[in-house]
Design a protein around this motif. Sequence first.
Motif, mmCIF file in Angstrom:
data_model
loop_
_atom_site.group_PDB
_atom_site.id
_atom_site.type_symbol
_atom_site.label_atom_id
_atom_site.label_comp_id
_atom_site.label_asym_id
_atom_site.label_seq_id
_atom_site.Cartn_x
_atom_site.Cartn_y
_atom_site.Cartn_z
ATOM 1 N N MET A 267 0.968 -1.184 0.149
ATOM 2 C CA MET A 267 -0.119 0.076 0.101
ATOM 3 C C MET A 267 0.897 1.023 -0.172
ATOM 4 N N SER A 268 0.620 2.219 -0.606
ATOM 5 C CA SER A 268 1.311 3.460 -0.725
ATOM 6 C C SER A 268 0.502 4.631 -0.749
ATOM 7 N N LYS A 269 1.100 5.842 -1.060
ATOM 8 C CA LYS A 269 0.360 7.115 -1.143
ATOM 9 C C LYS A 269 -0.423 7.245 -2.298
ATOM 10 N N GLU A 270 -0.436 6.126 -3.258
ATOM 11 C CA GLU A 270 -1.080 6.200 -4.240
ATOM 12 C C GLU A 270 -2.663 5.772 -4.141
ATOM 13 N N GLY A 271 -3.032 5.302 -3.331
ATOM 14 C CA GLY A 271 -4.580 4.767 -3.014
ATOM 15 C C GLY A 271 -5.017 5.422 -1.879
ATOM 16 N N PRO A 272 -5.126 6.939 -2.014
ATOM 17 C CA PRO A 272 -5.508 7.547 -0.848
ATOM 18 C C PRO A 272 -7.042 7.206 -0.488
ATOM 19 N N PRO A 273 -8.005 6.838 -1.309
ATOM 20 C CA PRO A 273 -9.277 6.575 -0.780
ATOM 21 C C PRO A 273 -9.226 5.317 0.127
ATOM 22 N N LEU A 274 -7.930 4.655 0.299
ATOM 23 C CA LEU A 274 -7.981 3.567 1.419
ATOM 24 C C LEU A 274 -7.628 3.914 2.643
ATOM 25 N N TRP A 275 -6.862 5.007 2.582
ATOM 26 C CA TRP A 275 -6.318 5.454 3.876
ATOM 27 C C TRP A 275 -6.397 6.833 4.390
ATOM 28 N N ASP A 276 -6.687 7.926 3.540
ATOM 29 C CA ASP A 276 -7.029 9.244 3.840
ATOM 30 C C ASP A 276 -8.560 9.538 3.977
ATOM 31 N N GLN A 277 -9.138 9.770 5.029
ATOM 32 C CA GLN A 277 -10.548 9.866 5.375
ATOM 33 C C GLN A 277 -10.914 11.050 5.005
ATOM 34 N N SER A 278 -10.036 12.119 4.623
ATOM 35 C CA SER A 278 -10.439 13.439 4.216
ATOM 36 C C SER A 278 -10.845 13.217 2.788
ATOM 37 N N LYS A 279 -10.508 12.259 1.913
ATOM 38 C CA LYS A 279 -10.989 12.184 0.396
ATOM 39 C C LYS A 279 -12.441 11.827 0.373
ATOM 40 N N LYS A 280 -13.011 12.269 -0.680
ATOM 41 C CA LYS A 280 -14.488 12.086 -0.906
ATOM 42 C C LYS A 280 -14.633 10.682 -1.176
ATOM 43 N N LYS A 281 -13.931 9.960 -1.830
ATOM 44 C CA LYS A 281 -13.908 8.688 -2.337
ATOM 45 C C LYS A 281 -13.686 7.702 -1.119
ATOM 46 N N TYR A 282 -13.198 8.291 -0.017
ATOM 47 C CA TYR A 282 -12.895 7.179 1.092
ATOM 48 C C TYR A 282 -14.144 6.538 1.633
ATOM 49 N N MET A 283 -15.302 7.159 1.476
ATOM 50 C CA MET A 283 -16.539 6.483 1.815
ATOM 51 C C MET A 283 -17.369 5.640 0.495
ATOM 52 N N ASP A 284 -16.799 5.718 -0.494
ATOM 53 C CA ASP A 284 -17.253 5.218 -1.651
ATOM 54 C C ASP A 284 -16.935 3.855 -1.668
ATOM 55 N N ARG A 285 -17.894 2.798 -1.243
ATOM 56 C CA ARG A 285 -17.638 1.315 -1.091
ATOM 57 C C ARG A 285 -17.155 0.875 -2.618
ATOM 58 N N ASP A 286 -17.627 1.422 -3.746
ATOM 59 C CA ASP A 286 -17.218 0.652 -4.816
ATOM 60 C C ASP A 286 -15.831 0.951 -5.187
ATOM 61 N N VAL A 287 -15.351 2.184 -4.925
ATOM 62 C CA VAL A 287 -14.100 2.300 -5.255
ATOM 63 C C VAL A 287 -13.113 1.682 -4.251
ATOM 64 N N ALA A 288 -13.430 1.482 -2.844
ATOM 65 C CA ALA A 288 -12.676 0.732 -2.097
ATOM 66 C C ALA A 288 -12.410 -0.617 -2.563
ATOM 67 N N ILE A 289 -13.544 -1.286 -2.976
ATOM 68 C CA ILE A 289 -13.472 -2.498 -3.333
ATOM 69 C C ILE A 289 -12.448 -2.730 -4.412
ATOM 70 N N ASN A 290 -12.764 -1.748 -5.406
ATOM 71 C CA ASN A 290 -11.896 -1.995 -6.641
ATOM 72 C C ASN A 290 -10.341 -1.887 -6.073
ATOM 73 N N LEU A 291 -10.067 -0.983 -5.514
ATOM 74 C CA LEU A 291 -8.579 -0.821 -4.968
ATOM 75 C C LEU A 291 -7.980 -1.641 -4.253
ATOM 76 N N TRP A 292 -8.896 -2.486 -3.255
ATOM 77 C CA TRP A 292 -8.307 -3.639 -2.605
ATOM 78 C C TRP A 292 -8.173 -4.730 -3.352
ATOM 79 N N LYS A 293 -9.014 -4.706 -4.378
ATOM 80 C CA LYS A 293 -8.599 -5.770 -5.571
ATOM 81 C C LYS A 293 -7.244 -5.636 -6.107
ATOM 82 N N GLU A 294 -7.118 -4.454 -6.584
ATOM 83 C CA GLU A 294 -5.717 -4.067 -7.086
ATOM 84 C C GLU A 294 -4.754 -4.313 -6.325
ATOM 85 N N VAL A 295 -4.757 -4.107 -5.000
ATOM 86 C CA VAL A 295 -3.612 -4.230 -4.095
ATOM 87 C C VAL A 295 -3.435 -5.732 -3.689
#
Length: 83
Positions: A1-29
Amino acid sequence: MSKEGPPLWDQSKKKYMDRDVAINLWKEVAAECNTTDIIAQKKWKHLRDGFRNELKKECKPKFGDAQGSPCKPQWKWFKNMEF
């Protein structure tokens, strides 16, 4: 995990709460780490919790140390998690 996936770790990002974005990012990781998304999430939680625990520790100078000398975290992943 790195700085490149802020929706996974940065709660201030709008997409942090978007489950679809998170699911896709976790699949990439998971694909990059040759594991499952569930295992990747558990390992991330372990790293995050370890980092928070290290931040909470008080820096107490050891006997013979100069006052005001910066304390060095003992956890080996601390530097990698400082983003």
